[in-house]
Design an enzyme around this catalytic site. Sequence first.
Site, PDB file in Angstrom:
ATOM      1  N   ASP A  14     -47.152  -1.899 -58.929  1.00  8.25           N
ATOM      2  CA  ASP A  14     -47.411  -2.435 -57.590  1.00  8.25           C
ATOM      3  C   ASP A  14     -48.426  -3.575 -57.601  1.00  8.25           C
ATOM      4  OD1 ASP A  14     -45.574  -0.723 -56.533  1.00  8.25           O
ATOM      5  OD2 ASP A  14     -47.032   0.740 -55.808  1.00  8.25           O
ATOM      6  N   ARG A  95     -63.382   4.533 -54.306  1.00 10.40           N
ATOM      7  CA  ARG A  95     -63.059   3.314 -53.556  1.00 10.40           C
ATOM      8  C   ARG A  95     -64.291   2.460 -53.246  1.00 10.40           C
ATOM      9  NH1 ARG A  95     -59.247   5.254 -55.737  1.00 10.40           N
ATOM     10  NH2 ARG A  95     -57.123   5.258 -54.948  1.00 10.40           N
ATOM     11  N   ASP A 124     -56.925   5.455 -48.415  1.00 12.69           N
ATOM     12  CA  ASP A 124     -57.555   4.469 -49.291  1.00 12.69           C
ATOM     13  C   ASP A 124     -57.601   3.070 -48.690  1.00 12.69           C
ATOM     14  OD1 ASP A 124     -58.362   6.246 -51.247  1.00 12.69           O
ATOM     15  OD2 ASP A 124     -56.400   6.231 -52.216  1.00 12.69           O
ATOM     16  N   SER A 175     -47.376  10.426 -57.400  1.00 11.12           N
ATOM     17  CA  SER A 175     -48.384   9.395 -57.210  1.00 11.12           C
ATOM     18  C   SER A 175     -49.706  10.010 -57.662  1.00 11.12           C
ATOM     19  CB  SER A 175     -48.456   8.996 -55.737  1.00 11.12           C
ATOM     20  OG  SER A 175     -49.695   8.370 -55.489  1.00 11.12           O
TER      21      SER A 175
END
Length: 400
Positions: A14, A95, A124, A175
Amino acid sequence: MTERVVLAYSGGLDTSVCIGWLAEETGAEVIAVAVDVGQGGEDLDVIRKRALACGAVEAEVVDAKDEFADAYCLPAIKANALYMDRYPLVSALSRPAIVKHLVAAAGRYGAGAVAHGCTGKGNDQVRFEAGVSALAPDLTCLAPVRDYAMTRDRAIAFAEKAGLPIATTRKSPFSIDQNVFGRAVETGFLEDIWNAPTEDVYAYTRDPAVAREADEVVVSFEHGAPVALDGAPVTVLQAISRLNERAGAQGVGRIDLVEDRLVGIKSREVYEAPGAIALITAHQELENVTVERELARYKRGVEQRWGELVYDGLWFSPLKRALDGFVEEANRSVSGEVRMTLHGGRAVVTGRRSEQSLYDFDLATYDTGDTFDQSLSKGFIELFGMSSRIAGQRDLAGRA
Ligand code: ARG
């Protein structure tokens, strides 16, 4: 001058496609920044070269493993932070660590925007964008997957057409997000919340149901920070990674949770965080011994709020910062040692000692040498129970 965008780059399909996609959509030059928070996997230089091969004008990899452990995981340990009482905030902690480096890179390269590869459904995206806007209110945030409809099929088609040096077949149906504090796995058959996780979901932990010899570990803390394992000094990063190995080998820290996402939906995630769970278990118990009752009771509420703020992406917010001050102060006396047995999926505390201990053997003992004056309790209870007794008398009279 050409506009520049700093992209949070993972090396996966991605974000590799994001490089070219962003360039096409915005005409900007893309700078790829990969932040190592202990996710393991590929060599970082391979990732850096891939970013350049995918069209990034610059690519950087940042080793942020110690910083992540010291500045993000450690505050979470001190706060015993468990979202919904169970999830040690693995992804939520990484994050803001990544955001800090994206913002710094944007400053260095004169970029006006920061981009990430999150979808529009998760937490996220919020953590990235709320974090960026708190640290650099003038930066714009771009999310190609969400805002330019970069679906997986379109990403694969883009990668194949452009001949990008990245595999377009998915190795795993899941994922996965992982770092040194733990691992999060979702999608695939786990989306049916009645389906039990199979062993192939897990990578940091062994099956706790398999018989094996127990492990015993002594963790030393200073002011709430783990400083030694079995007497050998460690950094926070080492404490987490070594306990990932040892507690993981005993199946500690598997968590299967249906959680409340900030965007309003419930979702199922399977976590494994052996080091985090072992350290929080030990830390919590040392607090039980060293933190005064009123402070300890109040701290439990703060811990929950702290965890919610961090889960919700408000790491760089004023309330979170103020609560950090409280948590730090509450950890002032949290020094000493905790012994745990790691076995059968659990980290069980079996001993604790501390120079800061508030446990007074002479006050607690039921044997001879008891210094607790039991005669004082009678009057204490008389007054302590006074207001409920008066209310009870009134309520009983009203019913008569
Ligand atoms: N649900 C977790 C959180 O919001 C993890 C998110 C990422 N999970 C994943 N499997 N990619 O913090």
